[in-house]
Design a protein around this motif. Structure first.
Motif, mmCIF file in Angstrom:
data_model
loop_
_atom_site.group_PDB
_atom_site.id
_atom_site.type_symbol
_atom_site.label_atom_id
_atom_site.label_comp_id
_atom_site.label_asym_id
_atom_site.label_seq_id
_atom_site.Cartn_x
_atom_site.Cartn_y
_atom_site.Cartn_z
ATOM 1 N N UNK A 163 -55.377 41.540 94.894
ATOM 2 C CA UNK A 163 -54.898 41.692 93.523
ATOM 3 C C UNK A 163 -55.455 40.544 92.683
ATOM 4 N N UNK A 164 -55.799 40.897 91.447
ATOM 5 C CA UNK A 164 -56.452 39.926 90.559
ATOM 6 C C UNK A 164 -55.417 39.384 89.584
ATOM 7 N N UNK A 165 -55.433 38.054 89.418
ATOM 8 C CA UNK A 165 -54.497 37.454 88.453
ATOM 9 C C UNK A 165 -55.256 36.583 87.471
ATOM 10 N N UNK A 166 -54.872 36.718 86.225
ATOM 11 C CA UNK A 166 -55.455 35.831 85.216
ATOM 12 C C UNK A 166 -54.694 34.526 85.225
ATOM 13 N N UNK A 167 -55.414 33.403 85.138
ATOM 14 C CA UNK A 167 -54.744 32.107 85.126
ATOM 15 C C UNK A 167 -54.292 31.730 83.722
ATOM 16 N N UNK A 168 -53.610 30.596 83.632
ATOM 17 C CA UNK A 168 -53.029 30.211 82.338
ATOM 18 C C UNK A 168 -54.094 29.693 81.363
ATOM 19 N N UNK A 169 -55.282 29.291 81.897
ATOM 20 C CA UNK A 169 -56.316 28.778 80.995
ATOM 21 C C UNK A 169 -57.284 29.853 80.487
ATOM 22 N N UNK A 170 -57.066 31.080 80.933
ATOM 23 C CA UNK A 170 -58.016 32.144 80.538
ATOM 24 C C UNK A 170 -58.131 32.245 79.013
ATOM 25 N N UNK A 171 -57.032 31.905 78.358
ATOM 26 C CA UNK A 171 -57.028 31.944 76.888
ATOM 27 C C UNK A 171 -58.107 31.055 76.273
ATOM 28 N N UNK A 172 -58.472 29.966 76.982
ATOM 29 C CA UNK A 172 -59.493 29.044 76.432
ATOM 30 C C UNK A 172 -60.824 29.787 76.267
ATOM 31 N N UNK A 173 -61.159 30.573 77.300
ATOM 32 C CA UNK A 173 -62.413 31.341 77.229
ATOM 33 C C UNK A 173 -62.357 32.329 76.075
ATOM 34 N N UNK A 174 -61.187 32.921 75.936
ATOM 35 C CA UNK A 174 -61.015 33.899 74.858
ATOM 36 C C UNK A 174 -61.212 33.204 73.496
ATOM 37 N N UNK A 175 -60.605 32.027 73.367
ATOM 38 C CA UNK A 175 -60.725 31.272 72.100
ATOM 39 C C UNK A 175 -62.190 30.924 71.819
ATOM 40 N N UNK A 176 -62.928 30.564 72.890
ATOM 41 C CA UNK A 176 -64.330 30.223 72.706
ATOM 42 C C UNK A 176 -65.124 31.437 72.200
ATOM 43 N N UNK A 177 -64.812 32.600 72.811
ATOM 44 C CA UNK A 177 -65.509 33.821 72.386
ATOM 45 C C UNK A 177 -65.222 34.092 70.914
ATOM 46 N N UNK A 178 -63.966 33.894 70.511
ATOM 47 C CA UNK A 178 -63.601 34.122 69.110
ATOM 48 C C UNK A 178 -64.351 33.126 68.222
ATOM 49 N N UNK A 179 -64.446 31.873 68.675
ATOM 50 C CA UNK A 179 -65.133 30.841 67.895
ATOM 51 C C UNK A 179 -66.593 31.233 67.637
ATOM 52 N N UNK A 180 -67.323 31.602 68.707
ATOM 53 C CA UNK A 180 -68.750 31.913 68.533
ATOM 54 C C UNK A 180 -68.966 33.201 67.749
ATOM 55 N N UNK A 181 -68.119 34.198 68.018
ATOM 56 C CA UNK A 181 -68.280 35.437 67.258
ATOM 57 C C UNK A 181 -68.000 35.149 65.777
ATOM 58 N N UNK A 182 -66.948 34.374 65.544
ATOM 59 C CA UNK A 182 -66.601 34.003 64.163
ATOM 60 C C UNK A 182 -67.747 33.251 63.513
ATOM 61 N N UNK A 183 -68.341 32.286 64.259
ATOM 62 C CA UNK A 183 -69.460 31.511 63.713
ATOM 63 C C UNK A 183 -70.614 32.448 63.364
ATOM 64 N N UNK A 184 -70.880 33.399 64.276
ATOM 65 C CA UNK A 184 -71.956 34.366 64.050
ATOM 66 C C UNK A 184 -71.715 35.140 62.766
ATOM 67 N N UNK A 185 -70.490 35.622 62.619
ATOM 68 C CA UNK A 185 -70.174 36.410 61.419
ATOM 69 C C UNK A 185 -70.272 35.522 60.168
ATOM 70 N N UNK A 186 -69.854 34.262 60.318
ATOM 71 C CA UNK A 186 -69.951 33.325 59.186
ATOM 72 C C UNK A 186 -71.422 33.131 58.757
ATOM 73 N N UNK A 187 -72.307 32.904 59.732
ATOM 74 C CA UNK A 187 -73.741 32.742 59.406
ATOM 75 C C UNK A 187 -74.279 33.988 58.716
ATOM 76 N N UNK A 188 -73.807 35.122 59.245
ATOM 77 C CA UNK A 188 -74.277 36.399 58.706
ATOM 78 C C UNK A 188 -73.916 36.521 57.224
ATOM 79 N N UNK A 189 -72.695 36.126 56.899
ATOM 80 C CA UNK A 189 -72.247 36.233 55.504
ATOM 81 C C UNK A 189 -72.914 35.149 54.656
ATOM 82 N N UNK A 190 -72.933 33.934 55.179
ATOM 83 C CA UNK A 190 -73.464 32.807 54.412
ATOM 84 C C UNK A 190 -74.946 33.006 54.071
#
Ligand code: C2E
Ligand code: MG
Ligand code: MG
Length: 639
Positions: free
Chosen positions: A139-166
């Motif tokens: 059985x697979x379990x997500x650990x408590x730090x998995x959110x950090x990876x998620x936050x990083x993905x949001x950061x880079x995607x957000x940065x990408x979208x920001x560059x795109x608009x800017x």
């Protein structure tokens, strides 16, 4: 198991096709495409890991004790890919917007820190198991730090979208649509997977996004010149726009092949195409960072973005070596070349889009340049050539719209102090360029049909003036004639026709001539002079004492006046050699029938001197500057 991985299988195959197709395309935007291909590669690995992971779960018993370890490894690789993907995506947008090179090192150090941190987290997961872990029953379990990876993905995607608009203005429409479409597809599929977790389509979404990028951003044939295989004008303009928005500094070097521009066909179409492609490749080998454009026939533009001065120097050196010989060797041929190179720094030398565009088509085309078949120019000549073109156009317009102004400068008889004649001179008043003096525009049109038109224009304006009774006290008007006008065999005819049309006696026109002409044209020249003289026109020798007129002319031809150039007078006031020369000339001319006009008398001292020397007529600022016709009539006309 098959149903669970069906989408991943599909994604893998589509990605593989994209990857290999993308690899085979001609690489124009090398760096940018490499990033996209890496992104696709990451997704392929992700799909593989997902399939493997599912297989292990499905066939777990076959792996025995190792199954758990294998599950961990595949998951870890998948996590690594997941961490890298948004980072690559943001970098890709930076490239497409053309700002990747404009950024400094510290920016990248900062920008990639979250990614490096997360990669560290994933690699150390087997120790801390804070991201995920598997328990014995698989059985697979997500650990408590998995959110950090998620936050990083949001950061880079957000940065990408920001560059795109800017930097949206820096991107062409089609590219923008490709990018936005790709993001929308990926988000939509991610949402579907989130909402209906049993449909495993997230990866398929990213795959379709890659496809959209490949087709809309990378497969952009509109940017390629089909002949040379280099970038075309459209791409050039997009590059200039991108760099302007990103405030990038760059060097441009235009390489013009005059043989191609002047269309002296040494080569058939096919060979020319092969030569262009060969040159494109050869330039690329000089420096991998060079962007090569072929915007107009015969001119390549090489662009180096955010490089140091020494790279430019090196490039010019390499080009000099490349075209050291007058014969360029290519395939089995020896092609004669005449190359002009012009270098410019943007924005120091060229700071408007207009100038940058001009540069891409620019060549000096100076056949008289002594430097032979290979010439290097600086951007400053561009400004000069540009100004010349503008001035020439302004003259053309002024002649067409009849706005060219004829001004008159009085010529005074020193004995009586009365006005005898006037010299007709010209001025352009251009709405954009302001007032332009003949010293600038006459040399530009010497030897062209424009000077012939100008001469007729001036004659007509002078005839109109002479119809005025207030001109009765002005015996004649001097008009300047360029040598080129005098070798036109129909000049006399057209001048006579104008005089008849306005009913003016040619005796009232005195034509100022200067240089002699090349012996080839001598026959026409003599003919025109004779015809004009027969019709009643008289002549003055202008600019006497400069290199333009020689003594031999004096004895060869009958002149009404000899005009001593202002420079000779001015020099005589300062040095003895000039003074002796001037005085002996005055003696000589006095023995002939001609009168002497001294030009450029500005001061009392000069006036006293020329009076002493027995000069007959004076033209200079001391009496009057050239005046507009109404002013001239008011001040000097018969009242
Ligand atoms: P140019 O025929 O030797 O004309 C005399 C020039 O000296 C004129 O300059 C006049 O304004 C200037 N000048 C006269 N007195 C003085 C003075 O006391 N001080 C100073 N500093 N300058 C003085 P401009 O009008 O600029 O014309 C320059 C030349 O352009 C003329 O030299 C003539 O060769 C040529 N040019 C002007 N109009 C025409 C034209 O309609 N046709 C042709 N072919 N040439 C023209
Ligand atoms: Mg003159
Ligand atoms: Mg003169």
């Amino acid at each position: 198991m098959i149903t669970k991985t069906a989408f991943d299988f599909c994604a893998f195959f589509v990605l593989a096709v994209c990857f290999f197709t993308g690899c085979r395309w001609k690489r124009e935007y090398v760096f940018q495409r490499t990033i996209l291909l890496c992104f696709i590669g990451l997704n392929m690995i992700l799909a593989m890991m997902s399939i493997l992971n599912q297989s292990i779960l499905y066939f777990g018993w076959k792996f025995g004790e190792n199954a758990l370890a294998w599950l961990e490894v595949t998951k870890m690789v998948a996590y690594l890919c997941n961490a890298a993907m948004p980072t690559f995506f943001a970098s890709y947008i930076l490239c497409v917007a053309g700002i990747a090179r404009a950024r400094k090192k510290w920016f990248y150090n900062l920008f990639y820190t979250p990614f490096l941190f997360c990669t560290g987290l994933v690699l150390t997961n087997p120790i801390h198991h804070k991201l995920f872990h598997y328990v014995v029953n698989h059985d697979y379990y997500r650990g408590s730090w998995a959110g950090i990876l998620f936050a990083m993905a949001v950061f880079y995607t957000g940065a990408g979208i920001y560059f795109l608009i800017r930097y949206q203005k820096a991107m062409e429409r089609q590219r923008m649509i490709g990018m936005v479409g790709a993001i929308c597809i990926a988000v939509l599929f991610a949402w579907i997977q989130f909402r209906y977790s049993y449909i495993r389509v997230e990866l398929m979404g990213v795959t379709l996004a890659c496809l959209a990028l490949l087709l809309n951003v990378e497969l952009n044939m509109n940017d390629i010149d089909t002949r040379s295989g280099c970038f075309n004008r459209r791409a050039f303009q997009a590059m200039a726009r991108r760099n302007e928005i990103a405030k990038s500094k760059y060097f441009m070097v235009s390489v013009s092949f005059m043989n191609l521009i002047e269309n002296t066909r040494h080569l058939d179409q096919d060979t020319e195409t092969r030569l262009l492609q060969h040159l494109g490749r050869r330039f690329q080998r000089l420096n991998a960072a060079l962007q090569i454009y072929y915007c107009t026939r015969g001119t390549f533009v090489l662009v180096l973005v955010n490089k140091e001065e020494r790279h430019l120097t090196r490039l010019i050196q390499d080009l000099t070596e490349m075209f050291a010989s007058e014969q360029y060797e290519f395939e089995d041929l020896k092609v004669p070349v005449s190359v002009e190179i012009c270098q410019a720094r943007v924005p120091e030398d060229l700071n408007t889009m207009y100038q940058i565009n001009e540069f891409s088509e620019f060549h000096v085309n100076d056949a008289n340049d002594a430097n032979g078949h290979f010439r290097v120019y600086d951007a400053t000549v561009l400004h000069k050539v540009k100004r010349d073109n503008d001035v020439e156009l302004a003259l053309r317009r002024a002649l067409e719209e009849r706005t060219l102004e004829v001004v008159i400068q009085p010529i005074i008889d020193l004995k009586s102090g009365n006005i005898v004649a006037g010299e007709a001179l010209t001025r352009i008043h251009d709405p954009n360029l302001g007032t332009i003096f003949p010293g600038e525009f006459i040399p530009l049109v010497e030897g062209t049909n424009q000077i012939v038109r100008l001469g007729e224009y001036v004659l007509e304006e002078v005839c109109k003036l002479l119809q005025n009774e207030a001109m009765d006290n002005v015996s004649y008007v001097e008009i300047n004639l360029a040598p080129y006008q005098l070798i036109q065999t129909d000049l006399a005819k057209s001048f006579i026709e104008i005089m008849e049309r306005y009913g003016i006696n040619p005796k009232r026109i005195n034509l100022e001539i200067t240089e002699t002409v090349a012996s080839d044209d001598m026959k026409n020249y003599e003919y025109t002079l004779q015809e004009l003289r027969k019709a009643g026109f008289t002549f003055s020798l202008d600019d006497f004492g400069t290199g333009y007129s020689n003594l031999a002319r004096l004895f060869h031809m009958e002149f009404r006046n000899i005009k001593i150039d202002k420079s000779l007078l001015w020099d005589s006031m300062e040095n003895e050699i000039s003074r002796n020369f001037l005085e002996s000339m005055i003696q000589t001319i006095h023995h002939m029938n001609a009168k002497i006009i001294q030009e450029g008398v500005e001061t009392r001292e000069q006036l006293e001197y020329v009076t002493e020397q027995g000069i007959d007529l004076v033209q200079g600022y001391i009496f009057s500057k050239p005046l507009s016709i109404p002013d001239f009539l008011r001040k000097w006309g018969k009242s």
